[in-house]
Design a protein around this motif. Structure first.
Motif, PDB file in Angstrom:
ATOM      1  N   UNK A  10       7.631  -2.814   2.220  1.00 31.10           N
ATOM      2  CA  UNK A  10       6.828  -1.897   1.400  1.00 31.10           C
ATOM      3  C   UNK A  10       5.352  -1.993   1.739  1.00 31.10           C
ATOM      4  N   UNK A  11       4.937  -3.115   2.325  1.00 33.51           N
ATOM      5  CA  UNK A  11       3.528  -3.289   2.691  1.00 33.51           C
ATOM      6  C   UNK A  11       3.249  -2.884   4.139  1.00 33.51           C
ATOM      7  N   UNK A  12       4.296  -2.499   4.853  1.00 33.61           N
ATOM      8  CA  UNK A  12       4.126  -2.059   6.239  1.00 33.61           C
ATOM      9  C   UNK A  12       3.458  -0.685   6.235  1.00 33.61           C
ATOM     10  N   UNK A  13       2.221  -0.548   6.737  1.00 33.56           N
ATOM     11  CA  UNK A  13       1.521   0.750   6.681  1.00 33.56           C
ATOM     12  C   UNK A  13       2.225   1.858   7.444  1.00 33.56           C
ATOM     13  N   UNK A  14       2.962   1.486   8.487  1.00 34.75           N
ATOM     14  CA  UNK A  14       3.663   2.497   9.275  1.00 34.75           C
ATOM     15  C   UNK A  14       4.829   3.069   8.489  1.00 34.75           C
TER      16      UNK A  14
ATOM     17  N   UNK B 110       3.106 -10.539  -7.364  1.00 30.88           N
ATOM     18  CA  UNK B 110       2.903  -9.776  -6.135  1.00 30.88           C
ATOM     19  C   UNK B 110       2.190  -8.462  -6.454  1.00 30.88           C
ATOM     20  N   UNK B 111       1.105  -8.179  -5.741  1.00 28.87           N
ATOM     21  CA  UNK B 111       0.280  -7.003  -6.033  1.00 28.87           C
ATOM     22  C   UNK B 111       1.069  -5.706  -5.886  1.00 28.87           C
ATOM     23  N   UNK B 112       1.822  -5.578  -4.801  1.00 32.86           N
ATOM     24  CA  UNK B 112       2.567  -4.337  -4.560  1.00 32.86           C
ATOM     25  C   UNK B 112       3.590  -4.093  -5.660  1.00 32.86           C
ATOM     26  N   UNK B 113       4.373  -5.117  -6.002  1.00 29.24           N
ATOM     27  CA  UNK B 113       5.400  -4.927  -7.034  1.00 29.24           C
ATOM     28  C   UNK B 113       4.768  -4.717  -8.413  1.00 29.24           C
ATOM     29  N   UNK B 114       3.711  -5.467  -8.710  1.00 30.76           N
ATOM     30  CA  UNK B 114       3.044  -5.320 -10.014  1.00 30.76           C
ATOM     31  C   UNK B 114       2.461  -3.926 -10.171  1.00 30.76           C
ATOM     32  N   UNK B 115       1.894  -3.377  -9.089  1.00 30.69           N
ATOM     33  CA  UNK B 115       1.341  -2.029  -9.173  1.00 30.69           C
ATOM     34  C   UNK B 115       2.459  -1.028  -9.435  1.00 30.69           C
ATOM     35  N   UNK B 116       3.632  -1.299  -8.873  1.00 30.87           N
ATOM     36  CA  UNK B 116       4.801  -0.447  -9.127  1.00 30.87           C
ATOM     37  C   UNK B 116       5.158  -0.468 -10.606  1.00 30.87           C
TER      38      UNK B 116
ATOM     39  N   UNK C  60      -7.408  -1.116  -9.667  1.00 39.15           N
ATOM     40  CA  UNK C  60      -8.351  -2.029 -10.309  1.00 39.15           C
ATOM     41  C   UNK C  60      -9.094  -1.324 -11.437  1.00 39.15           C
ATOM     42  N   UNK C  61      -9.491  -0.072 -11.230  1.00 35.58           N
ATOM     43  CA  UNK C  61     -10.189   0.692 -12.269  1.00 35.58           C
ATOM     44  C   UNK C  61      -9.328   0.846 -13.517  1.00 35.58           C
TER      45      UNK C  61
ATOM     46  N   UNK D 258      -6.691 -10.861  -8.542  1.00 34.09           N
ATOM     47  CA  UNK D 258      -6.357 -10.815  -7.116  1.00 34.09           C
ATOM     48  C   UNK D 258      -7.014  -9.604  -6.451  1.00 34.09           C
ATOM     49  N   UNK D 259      -6.977  -8.461  -7.128  1.00 34.16           N
ATOM     50  CA  UNK D 259      -7.594  -7.257  -6.576  1.00 34.16           C
ATOM     51  C   UNK D 259      -9.107  -7.417  -6.453  1.00 34.16           C
ATOM     52  N   UNK D 260      -9.724  -8.012  -7.471  1.00 36.52           N
ATOM     53  CA  UNK D 260     -11.176  -8.225  -7.433  1.00 36.52           C
ATOM     54  C   UNK D 260     -11.539  -9.149  -6.281  1.00 36.52           C
ATOM     55  N   UNK D 261     -10.714 -10.175  -6.075  1.00 37.36           N
ATOM     56  CA  UNK D 261     -10.960 -11.108  -4.972  1.00 37.36           C
ATOM     57  C   UNK D 261     -10.851 -10.421  -3.623  1.00 37.36           C
ATOM     58  N   UNK D 262      -9.806  -9.568  -3.480  1.00 36.26           N
ATOM     59  CA  UNK D 262      -9.611  -8.841  -2.230  1.00 36.26           C
ATOM     60  C   UNK D 262     -10.757  -7.874  -1.969  1.00 36.26           C
ATOM     61  N   UNK D 263     -11.209  -7.185  -3.022  1.00 38.51           N
ATOM     62  CA  UNK D 263     -12.295  -6.223  -2.861  1.00 38.51           C
ATOM     63  C   UNK D 263     -13.590  -6.935  -2.439  1.00 38.51           C
TER      64      UNK D 263
END
Length: 223
Positions: free
Chosen positions: A17-21, A118-124, A194-195, A214-219
Motif C-alpha cells: 500500500x505504500x508502494x508509490x507505483x 502504522x500511519x497508512x493503516x491509521x489514516x485508512x 495532519x490538518x 509521527x506526521x509532525x515529525x515526518x513533516x
C-alpha cells in the motif's frame, strides 16, 4: 502458526500500500498480486502451502474488519478509564466491550498491535471513521483493494519510466517534473491528514495522538 501468517500478510499489505507505483496505478489486480507474491516469498513460510489470491484477500478483509471494530472498543475503554487503571485494565475492558458488541472473543490482538501505530493503516481507519460521521462515501483505502490517492490520479513512476524509454529524446525533463509532482502529492496527503488531526478537539485518542506526532515529525524532517 496462524498468528505468524497474519503478521506476514499484514506486512505484505502495508508494504504494498505504500508502494508509490502500485498505489498510483490503481490496479487492484496488480495490488493483490504483489501482496500474494510478497506473502508467499517469506522465508518464515518455507514448507507451508502457498496461499492463493482469494485466500489472502479474504483473510485481510477479515483481519481489517475485526481490528477496525476493536479499535472503536479500545477507544471507548480509554474514554471510560478510571484513575488507577493501567493499560492492562483498559485492554481487558476493550475485550469485554468487543465481546458484548460482537458476541465473540477478539482473537486478533497480534494484528491490532501490528496495525495500530502504522500511519497508512491509521489514516485508512480515520478516513472511514470520518465517512461514517458525515454519512456519505469518502475516497479512502479499500479494505480489500488498492489505495486511492486523495487528489486526481497520476500515472505511476513505473509507467512514466516505461513511456520515457519508448521516446528517443526530450522526455527526461518530463519524468523529473512527474517525480516532483508525485512528491508534492505525497506531502499534500500528509498535510491534509495532519490538518484534520490538529482540528480535532482535545483530548485525542491514543492512536490519533501517535499518528499526529509521527506526521509532525515526518513533516519537520522533510523541511
Amino acid at each position: 502458526m496462524v498468528t505468524q501468517e497474519d503478521i506476514i500478510l499484514i506486512g505484505a499489505w502495508l508494504n504494498t500500500s505504500k508502494d508509490p507505483i502500485v498505489s498510483n496505478e490503481q490496479k487492484a489486480g496488480a495490488f493483490w498480486k504483489k501482496i500474494v507474491e510478497y506473502y508467499n516469498s517469506s522465508p518464515l513460510l518455507v514448507g507451508t502451502t502457498p496461499r492463493e489470491h482469494g485466500q489472502c484477500k479474504q483473510r485481510w478483509a477479515r483481519i481489517n474488519d475485526l481490528v477496525c471494530k476493536f479499535v472503536g472498543c479500545y477507544e471507548m475503554a480509554l474514554r471510560e478509564q478510571r484513575s488507577g487503571q493501567n493499560d492492562n485494565d483498559v485492554m481487558k475492558a476493550a475485550l469485554d466491550i468487543f465481546h458484548s458488541d460482537q458476541n465473540m472473543k477478539f482473537n486478533l490482538e497480534h494484528a491490532w498491535r501490528e496495525l495500530r501505530h502504522d500511519v497508512k493503516w491509521c489514516s485508512t481507519y480515520l478516513e472511514k471513521d470520518c465517512a461514517k460521521e458525515k454519512h456519505k462515501p469518502v475516497d479512502s483505502v479499500d479494505c480489500q483493494g488498492a489505495v486511492p490517492e486523495p487528489e486526481e490520479r497520476l500515472i505511476g513512476l513505473k509507467a512514466a519510466k516505461s513511456a520515457s524509454k519508448r521516446k528517443k529524446t526530450g522526455k527526461e525533463e518530463e519524468l523529473t517534473k512527474l517525480e516532483g509532482m508525485l512528491e508534492i502529492k505525497k506531502q499534500i496527503s500528509k498535510q491534509s491528514l495532519l490538518d484534520r488531526l490538529l482540528a480535532k478537539p482535545e483530548p485525542l485518542f491514543e492512536m490519533e495522538l501517535a499518528l499526529k506526532m509521527k506526521l509532525m515529525s515526518e513533516m519537520l524532517c522533510d523541511d
